[in-house]
Motif scaffolding. Structure first.
Motif, mmCIF file in Angstrom:
data_model
loop_
_atom_site.group_PDB
_atom_site.id
_atom_site.type_symbol
_atom_site.label_atom_id
_atom_site.label_comp_id
_atom_site.label_asym_id
_atom_site.label_seq_id
_atom_site.Cartn_x
_atom_site.Cartn_y
_atom_site.Cartn_z
ATOM 1 N N PRO A 1 39.333 57.297 -77.235
ATOM 2 C CA PRO A 1 40.467 57.521 -78.138
ATOM 3 C C PRO A 1 41.705 56.757 -77.693
ATOM 4 N N PHE A 2 42.659 56.621 -78.607
ATOM 5 C CA PHE A 2 43.921 55.940 -78.296
ATOM 6 C C PHE A 2 44.621 56.627 -77.121
ATOM 7 N N LEU A 3 45.309 55.823 -76.317
ATOM 8 C CA LEU A 3 46.070 56.353 -75.191
ATOM 9 C C LEU A 3 47.405 56.936 -75.637
ATOM 10 N N GLN A 4 47.905 56.470 -76.799
ATOM 11 C CA GLN A 4 49.205 56.946 -77.276
ATOM 12 C C GLN A 4 49.249 56.914 -78.799
ATOM 13 N N GLU A 5 50.271 57.547 -79.352
ATOM 14 C CA GLU A 5 50.463 57.557 -80.799
ATOM 15 C C GLU A 5 51.324 56.361 -81.206
ATOM 16 N N TYR A 6 51.031 55.786 -82.377
ATOM 17 C CA TYR A 6 51.779 54.622 -82.847
ATOM 18 C C TYR A 6 52.405 54.922 -84.199
ATOM 19 N N GLY A 7 53.478 54.183 -84.505
ATOM 20 C CA GLY A 7 54.152 54.339 -85.787
ATOM 21 C C GLY A 7 53.569 53.408 -86.832
ATOM 22 N N GLN A 8 54.424 52.938 -87.719
ATOM 23 C CA GLN A 8 53.993 52.037 -88.779
ATOM 24 C C GLN A 8 53.948 50.600 -88.270
ATOM 25 N N ILE A 9 53.144 49.784 -88.920
ATOM 26 C CA ILE A 9 52.955 48.400 -88.465
ATOM 27 C C ILE A 9 54.261 47.611 -88.494
ATOM 28 N N ASN A 10 55.125 47.874 -89.476
ATOM 29 C CA ASN A 10 56.375 47.117 -89.569
ATOM 30 C C ASN A 10 57.314 47.379 -88.395
ATOM 31 N N ASP A 11 57.162 48.524 -87.753
ATOM 32 C CA ASP A 11 57.974 48.807 -86.574
ATOM 33 C C ASP A 11 57.688 47.811 -85.454
ATOM 34 N N TYR A 12 56.444 47.336 -85.394
ATOM 35 C CA TYR A 12 56.039 46.434 -84.320
ATOM 36 C C TYR A 12 56.224 44.970 -84.703
ATOM 37 N N ARG A 13 56.137 44.676 -85.997
ATOM 38 C CA ARG A 13 56.353 43.297 -86.437
ATOM 39 C C ARG A 13 57.807 42.889 -86.272
ATOM 40 N N LYS A 14 58.725 43.862 -86.357
ATOM 41 C CA LYS A 14 60.149 43.553 -86.247
ATOM 42 C C LYS A 14 60.583 43.362 -84.807
ATOM 43 N N ASN A 15 59.814 43.900 -83.867
ATOM 44 C CA ASN A 15 60.221 43.861 -82.463
ATOM 45 C C ASN A 15 59.519 42.741 -81.717
ATOM 46 N N PRO A 16 60.240 41.895 -80.983
ATOM 47 C CA PRO A 16 59.590 40.863 -80.183
ATOM 48 C C PRO A 16 58.791 41.493 -79.054
ATOM 49 N N ASN A 17 57.696 40.808 -78.634
ATOM 50 C CA ASN A 17 56.858 41.386 -77.587
ATOM 51 C C ASN A 17 57.228 40.899 -76.193
ATOM 52 N N GLY A 18 58.357 40.210 -76.064
ATOM 53 C CA GLY A 18 58.809 39.795 -74.742
ATOM 54 C C GLY A 18 58.418 38.382 -74.378
ATOM 55 N N ASN A 19 57.535 37.734 -75.157
ATOM 56 C CA ASN A 19 57.088 36.378 -74.851
ATOM 57 C C ASN A 19 57.727 35.340 -75.765
ATOM 58 N N LYS A 20 58.752 35.713 -76.487
ATOM 59 C CA LYS A 20 59.360 34.815 -77.460
ATOM 60 C C LYS A 20 60.651 34.199 -76.915
ATOM 61 N N THR A 21 60.906 32.974 -77.383
ATOM 62 C CA THR A 21 62.125 32.256 -77.006
ATOM 63 C C THR A 21 63.085 32.272 -78.187
ATOM 64 N N ILE A 22 64.347 32.537 -77.911
ATOM 65 C CA ILE A 22 65.364 32.514 -78.969
ATOM 66 C C ILE A 22 65.838 31.081 -79.174
ATOM 67 N N GLU B 1 73.567 28.490 -89.883
ATOM 68 C CA GLU B 1 73.123 28.749 -88.516
ATOM 69 C C GLU B 1 71.899 29.657 -88.584
ATOM 70 N N LEU B 2 70.766 29.134 -88.127
ATOM 71 C CA LEU B 2 69.501 29.862 -88.170
ATOM 72 C C LEU B 2 69.108 30.294 -86.765
ATOM 73 N N THR B 3 68.695 31.555 -86.645
ATOM 74 C CA THR B 3 68.226 32.079 -85.365
ATOM 75 C C THR B 3 66.751 32.427 -85.481
ATOM 76 N N PHE B 4 65.970 31.980 -84.499
ATOM 77 C CA PHE B 4 64.525 32.202 -84.484
ATOM 78 C C PHE B 4 64.112 32.903 -83.198
ATOM 79 N N GLU B 5 63.013 33.623 -83.275
ATOM 80 C CA GLU B 5 62.315 34.119 -82.095
ATOM 81 C C GLU B 5 60.895 33.581 -82.206
#
Length: 316
Positions: free
Chosen positions: A216-237, A270-274
């Motif tokens: 079984p899952f180790l933890q509970e997760y929210g909606q998929i959009n919650d994770y798509r909006k957040n960078p995973n730490g490997n992105k460059t601004i 001015e465009l900002t990317f991750e």
């Protein structure tokens, strides 16, 4: 019958449809859907109960139909019938292969309960609707891969995958899938990777092998959009100043390459990317309009662009 009672009849019928299609229906959600007060929904539910519909639940929690209770097939309006054929065309063009076959059998069942006149309507109109796209279809390496992934989400169990990266490297991962999404002609999953102890995005056509596990899952997760909006730490601004005259040509590509903010300035936008593709993908996209763009940050991207331009100039 006046307009008030016609609206009530339509709403009560629609509430019954909601009860048939969902395990639990909240009064608050129904009130928002039909733009009425919660008290009105309570009265509508009471109307259904008085008509003999066995509804379980109460105000403040949620409503459901008694398990095993069956209703006659729902009758579809002409507008709903026409929407089915449009949706079917979209599914034929854009759905994943593992979903398309199931949707086809589902549509056959829908057709079987339609009135004769509505079936004729579908037959007459389906050749008048088409969807044009120029993207090549991706091939399934695993039968029923998306339904299997969706099952793992519903059952909250891990899956084990063999995954091939863009660099042709193959690794075995145990993941807990948060959700599935379609973007720029590819299907993806967002999942918690137990190897990396972090969330990762995987392209489904690069999954070579998949097995559903009992863990079984180790933890509970929210909606998929919650994770798509957040960078995973490997992105460059990345920040660019882009000429206004080229903006309309960038279209959705700027979103694909990680656009997070678009701000109008005196001499452009001015465009900002991750982005995760700072070494290869992003520079090669940027070079297509580099004569209309200025790199604000990072400095390393300026060096990468100079080296790329030098390589290109050698070929011409």
């Amino acid at each position: 019958m006046n307009d008030h009672y016609l609206k009530k009849l339509d709403r009560v019928t629609a509430i019954l449809t909601q009860l048939q299609s969902k395990p639990i229906v909240r009064a608050q959600d129904l009130a928002e859907k039909f733009d009425v007060s919660i008290r009105t929904i309570y009265r509508d539910v009471k109307t259904l109960e008085n008509a003999g519909i066995p509804i379980i639940g109460e105000a403040g929690s949620g409503y459901s139909l008694m398990d095993g209770y069956k209703l006659p097939p729902v009758m579809f309006t002409k507008e709903e019938v026409l929407s089915f054929i449009t949706a079917e065309k979209l599914m034929q063009r854009f759905s994943h292969e593992s979903l398309g076959s199931h949707y086809k059998t589902a549509m056959e069942k829908v057709r079987s309960v339609l009135k004769y006149s509505d079936r004729n309507l579908l037959a007459n109109i389906e050749k008048q609707i088409d969807i044009f796209d120029n993207y090549p279809k991706t091939e399934d390496k695993i039968k029923n891969i998306i339904p299997t992934i969706l099952e793992s989400i519903a059952e909250k169990v891990q899956i084990c995958i063999d995954y091939k990266t863009v660099n042709e490297e193959i690794s075995t991962r145990t993941v807990e899938v948060v959700g599935v999404f379609f973007e720029f002609n590819y299907w993806y999953i967002i999942a918690y990777c137990t190897l990396r102890n972090d969330f990762r995005q995987f392209r489904i056509d690069r999954i070579l092998k998949l097995s559903k596990m009992q863990t079984p899952f180790l933890q509970e997760y929210g909606q998929i959009n919650d994770y798509r909006k957040n960078p995973n730490g490997n992105k460059t601004i990345v920040k660019l100043l882009v000429d206004k005259k080229i903006m309309r040509h960038l279209g959705n590509s700027k979103v694909y390459y990680g656009l997070t903010e678009e701000k109008e300035a005196e001499n452009g936008f001015e465009l900002t990317f991750e982005t995760e593709w700072i070494d290869e993908g992003f520079p090669r996209w940027l070079i297509t309009f580099s004569d209309y763009a200025e790199i604000i940050e990072p400095e390393s991207l300026k060096t990468t662009m100079r080296e790329l331009v030098q390589k290109v100039s050698k070929n011409f």
